[in-house]
Design an enzyme around this catalytic site. Structure first.
Site, short mmCIF file in Angstrom:
data_model
loop_
_atom_site.label_atom_id
_atom_site.label_comp_id
_atom_site.label_asym_id
_atom_site.label_seq_id
_atom_site.Cartn_x
_atom_site.Cartn_y
_atom_site.Cartn_z
N THR A 35 11.95 28.58 80.06
CA THR A 35 11.66 29.91 79.49
C THR A 35 12.74 30.17 78.45
O THR A 35 13.99 29.39 78.59
CB THR A 35 11.51 31.24 80.33
OG1 THR A 35 12.81 31.36 80.70
CG2 THR A 35 10.66 30.63 81.49
N CYS A 36 12.84 31.31 77.67
CA CYS A 36 13.92 31.49 76.76
C CYS A 36 15.29 31.57 77.56
O CYS A 36 16.32 31.65 76.90
CB CYS A 36 13.64 32.78 76.07
SG CYS A 36 13.03 34.23 76.99
N ASN A 37 15.08 31.97 78.76
CA ASN A 37 16.41 32.25 79.71
C ASN A 37 16.84 31.34 80.64
O ASN A 37 17.83 31.37 81.14
CB ASN A 37 16.11 33.50 80.47
CG ASN A 37 17.37 34.23 80.59
OD1 ASN A 37 18.44 34.19 79.68
ND2 ASN A 37 17.39 35.15 81.55
N ARG A 38 16.01 30.07 80.82
CA ARG A 38 16.52 29.25 81.98
C ARG A 38 15.72 27.97 81.54
O ARG A 38 14.58 27.83 80.95
CB ARG A 38 15.94 29.55 83.15
CG ARG A 38 14.54 29.63 83.51
CD ARG A 38 14.18 30.42 84.63
NE ARG A 38 14.75 31.95 84.57
CZ ARG A 38 15.79 32.51 85.45
NH1 ARG A 38 16.23 31.53 86.43
NH2 ARG A 38 15.97 33.64 85.14
N HIS A 85 16.36 30.88 95.14
CA HIS A 85 16.25 31.14 93.92
C HIS A 85 15.00 31.40 93.07
O HIS A 85 14.89 32.33 92.23
CB HIS A 85 16.99 29.91 93.42
CG HIS A 85 17.24 29.89 91.85
ND1 HIS A 85 18.16 30.68 91.27
CD2 HIS A 85 16.49 29.29 90.91
CE1 HIS A 85 18.07 30.35 90.00
NE2 HIS A 85 16.99 29.63 89.67
N SER A 95 16.18 37.50 85.91
CA SER A 95 15.77 37.76 84.51
C SER A 95 17.15 38.55 83.53
O SER A 95 17.59 39.11 84.46
CB SER A 95 14.81 38.60 84.41
OG SER A 95 13.82 37.64 84.80
N GLU A 100 11.51 42.35 84.65
CA GLU A 100 10.47 42.49 83.49
C GLU A 100 9.29 41.82 84.13
O GLU A 100 9.36 40.67 85.06
CB GLU A 100 11.05 41.77 82.26
CG GLU A 100 12.06 40.43 82.65
CD GLU A 100 11.05 39.17 82.44
OE1 GLU A 100 10.01 39.25 81.76
OE2 GLU A 100 11.56 38.25 82.65
N PRO A 101 8.02 41.85 83.48
CA PRO A 101 7.05 41.50 84.41
C PRO A 101 6.28 39.97 83.81
O PRO A 101 5.81 39.19 84.42
CB PRO A 101 5.87 42.40 83.76
CG PRO A 101 6.21 42.94 82.58
CD PRO A 101 7.72 43.00 82.62
N GLY A 177 2.71 36.64 68.70
CA GLY A 177 2.28 36.38 70.15
C GLY A 177 2.65 37.52 71.06
O GLY A 177 2.52 38.74 70.39
N MET A 179 5.40 38.60 72.35
CA MET A 179 6.69 39.45 72.07
C MET A 179 6.28 40.21 70.78
O MET A 179 6.81 41.06 70.58
CB MET A 179 7.73 38.56 72.05
CG MET A 179 8.26 38.02 73.22
SD MET A 179 9.09 39.40 74.26
CE MET A 179 7.99 39.19 75.69
N1 LIG Z 1 7.40 36.07 76.70
C1 LIG Z 1 8.65 36.35 76.93
O1 LIG Z 1 8.91 36.85 78.06
C2 LIG Z 1 9.73 36.16 76.13
C3 LIG Z 1 11.12 37.02 76.36
C4 LIG Z 1 11.97 36.81 75.38
C5 LIG Z 1 12.03 35.90 74.46
N2 LIG Z 1 10.92 35.26 73.98
C6 LIG Z 1 10.75 34.38 72.98
O2 LIG Z 1 9.89 34.97 72.09
C7 LIG Z 1 9.25 34.01 71.22
C8 LIG Z 1 7.84 34.41 71.17
O3 LIG Z 1 7.33 34.31 72.59
P1 LIG Z 1 5.85 34.76 72.91
O4 LIG Z 1 5.69 34.79 74.42
O5 LIG Z 1 5.37 36.15 72.22
O6 LIG Z 1 4.99 33.60 72.43
P2 LIG Z 1 3.47 33.27 72.11
O7 LIG Z 1 2.63 34.30 72.53
O8 LIG Z 1 3.03 31.87 72.33
O9 LIG Z 1 3.32 33.49 70.33
C9 LIG Z 1 4.08 32.61 69.47
C10 LIG Z 1 3.83 33.14 68.25
O10 LIG Z 1 4.76 32.30 67.42
C11 LIG Z 1 3.91 31.72 66.53
N3 LIG Z 1 4.37 30.21 66.35
C12 LIG Z 1 4.38 29.39 67.15
N4 LIG Z 1 4.83 28.20 66.56
C13 LIG Z 1 5.21 28.27 65.13
C14 LIG Z 1 5.67 27.69 64.14
N5 LIG Z 1 5.84 26.43 64.59
N6 LIG Z 1 5.73 28.23 63.06
C15 LIG Z 1 5.50 29.56 62.92
N7 LIG Z 1 5.15 30.23 64.10
C16 LIG Z 1 5.05 29.67 65.12
C17 LIG Z 1 2.42 31.70 67.18
O11 LIG Z 1 1.55 31.67 65.88
P3 LIG Z 1 0.01 31.05 65.88
O12 LIG Z 1 -0.81 32.35 66.52
O13 LIG Z 1 -0.14 30.62 64.82
O14 LIG Z 1 0.13 30.33 67.18
C18 LIG Z 1 2.61 33.10 67.56
O15 LIG Z 1 2.29 34.07 66.73
C19 LIG Z 1 9.63 32.58 71.91
O16 LIG Z 1 10.45 32.02 71.21
C20 LIG Z 1 9.97 32.94 73.23
O17 LIG Z 1 11.06 32.35 73.60
C21 LIG Z 1 9.69 35.53 75.17
#
Ligand SMILES: NC(=O)c1ccc[n+]([C@@H]2O[C@H](COP(=O)([O-])OP(=O)(O)OC[C@H]3O[C@@H](n4cnc5c(N)ncnc54)[C@H](OP(=O)(O)O)[C@@H]3O)[C@@H](O)[C@H]2O)c1
Length: 443
Positions: A35-38, A85, A95, A100-101, A177, A179
């Site tokens: 994940t983004c944290n591990r 763990h 986290s 966080e959920p 997505g 986030m």
């Molecule tokens: N989920 C969490 O708890 C969390 C927490 C902190 C940080 N993050 C970080 O936040 C980011 C997004 O996470 P998420 O959970 O929202 O992911 P997600 O639901 O899978 O959404 C990903 C988004 O990024 C777009 N995308 C993917 N690859 C791309 C590329 N090569 N160029 C441009 N756009 C691209 C996707 O577009 P399409 O619709 O076109 O596929 C979608 O809009 C990640 O980097 C993740 O590590 C997530």
């Protein structure tokens, strides 16, 4: 951030990682949680030491790094410490944003990926299912999750700290997505005047904007103009390489006539080239910069942590009991082998007496004796497998070993790597049938 980016398994493919990992001799089962944290590898290995070395060298090779670059960042847990763990991770206790959920879904996703790659066996299957149970209990029995901020909320809080008030600000969210959606929602509820969502797939951005209400969507090729028009940019895409390079932001700053630009990059790997933070009037933050905001939020929920840790300990006790009870599996296997060898040698001993039987009747006799053995072993096997107290399981195994002069097979020591059905008798649904009429008449 840099280390996590280099060790990101998502970017190189979880499936490829699992296949490479389980092709190693000492690794029997594996799940990768990235994940983004591990970046974590859960594995069932022949031996702790050998397995540990193999995993570290796999992590380094898979990411094209030297072991010496990886080692300083490695943390290692074995046996029930590893289980604890994972349970804490699933419960949101480990986290960045405690409680966080999202993490529980990510743990479930890691287990599902292992299942489809067929690298999950009985031990990891039970371990992960138990972790889901621990995570759910913490969520339903404590208030740890109540009021917990997500990373996106922390990003919006940081923006509010910087600007004091978000009313009247123009906000750009890059990525639609989970986030991206949460960020846009929080921005709207904090009064941001204009929220634009730009994402690779316009339709998704449009759907998200519509669902939120009061936000708009713009196509991917409008990213530069949206950047020029915004006060605050929050990036949250799943891209493997930076989308906003230093050069791209420099160009934007020229068109903005150096009006300050605040960028909060919550993506991992990062969406914004870190060097962009050197540009004058560009204020760049990443996930790690959100820690102070998150810590303030946590202080309000600290009392819930102790209750959550107690739940984790209770679930660890249950899992530990199950794990110890698996110590009887070599005994079960040995018991079955003993019975089977007696059956075969008796049939062989009586061979001359049975020589008058037709081939059909011989086959039937073989089947009947096999079913008898299976039936005799069914209840003891089930009773042994149901023992959850490790000491009791050990005592039972010892008595059986003595009574039947068993020699537990070392290849299945501690039960690791033994499929459940290898130790479960399978009597056919019905009774042990007498000779069918044709066979009887030939006697
Ligand atoms: N989920 C969490 O708890 C969390 C927490 C902190 C940080 N993050 C970080 O936040 C980011 C997004 O996470 P998420 O959970 O929202 O992911 P997600 O639901 O899978 O959404 C990903 C988004 O990024 C777009 N995308 C993917 N690859 C791309 C590329 N090569 N160029 C441009 N756009 C691209 C996707 O577009 P399409 O619709 O076109 O596929 C979608 O809009 C990640 O980097 C993740 O590590 C997530």
């Amino acid at each position: 951030m840099e280390v996590r980016e280099r060790l990101d398994f998502q970017a190189r493919g979880i499936d490829a990682a699992l296949r490479t990992l389980t092709s190693r001799a000492s690794v029997r089962e594996a799940v990768v949680l990235s994940t983004c944290n591990r970046a974590e590898v859960y594995a069932v290995c022949e031996t702790t030491e050998g397995g540990s070395q193999e995993i570290v060298s796999f992590v380094a090779r898979f990411h094209e790094l030297d072991v010496s670059e990886v080692l300083p960042h490695v943390y290692e847990r074995t046996d029930l410490d590893a289980a604890r763990h994972l349970f804490r991770v699933a419960a949101g206790l480990d986290s960045l944003v405690v409680g966080e959920p999202q993490i529980l879904g990510q743990v479930k996703g890691a287990h599902a990926a292992g299942n489809s790659a067929q690298t999950v066996g009985p031990v990891l299957n039970r371990l992960f299912h138990s972790s889901f149970g621990a995570g759910k209990r913490v969520r339903s029995e404590t208030a740890l999750g109540a009021g917990a901020v997500s990373v996106s909320f922390a990003a919006v809080s940081l923006a509010r700290k910087i600007f004091g008030d978000l009313t009247g600000r123009t906000v750009l969210v890059v990525g639609a997505g989970e986030m991206g959606k949460l960020t846009a929602q929080h921005m709207r509820s904090q009064g941001a005047h204009r929220v634009t969502i730009v994402s690779r797939t316009l339709a998704r951005a449009a759907r998200t904007a519509q669902a939120i209400g009061g936000a708009s969507a713009a196509p991917w090729d409008a990213l530069d103009s949206a950047l020029s028009a915004s006060d605050i940019v929050i990036t949250a895409t799943g891209a493997a390489a930076p989308i906003l390079t230093k050069a791209r932001i420099e160009a934007t700053m020229r068109s903005r006539r150096n009006r300050p630009l605040f960028i909060i990059d919550i993506a991992m790997p990062r969406d914004v080239e870190p060097a962009a933070g050197e540009i004058e009037q560009v204020f760049l933050y990443n996930i790690d910069d959100l820690r102070a905001t998150i810590a303030e939020n946590l202080a309000r929920r600290t009392s819930e942590i102790a209750r959550a840790e107690t739940i984790v300990s209770e679930e660890i006790d249950k899992f530990g009991g199950w794990l110890r009870s698996r110590g009887v599996i070599p005994t079960v296997v040995a018991l079955r082998q003993r019975f089977e060898s007696i059956r075969r040698s008796e049939l062989q001993r009586l061979d001359f007496k049975l020589s008058g039987l037709s081939p059909d009747a011989r086959a039937r006799l073989d089947e009947i004796t096999r079913l008898l053995v299976e039936k005799l072993l069914l209840t003891p096997t089930e009773q042994l497998k149901a023992l959850t107290d490790g000491d009791a399981a050990g005592a039972h195994a010892e008595v059986l070993t003595r009574l039947f002069a068993l020699q537990a097979n070392s290849a299945v020591s501690e039960g690791a790597g033994v499929a459940e059905d290898a130790v479960t008798p399978r009597p056919t649904a019905g009774r042990v049938e007498p000779f069918p009429s044709a066979a009887r008449s030939s006697r």
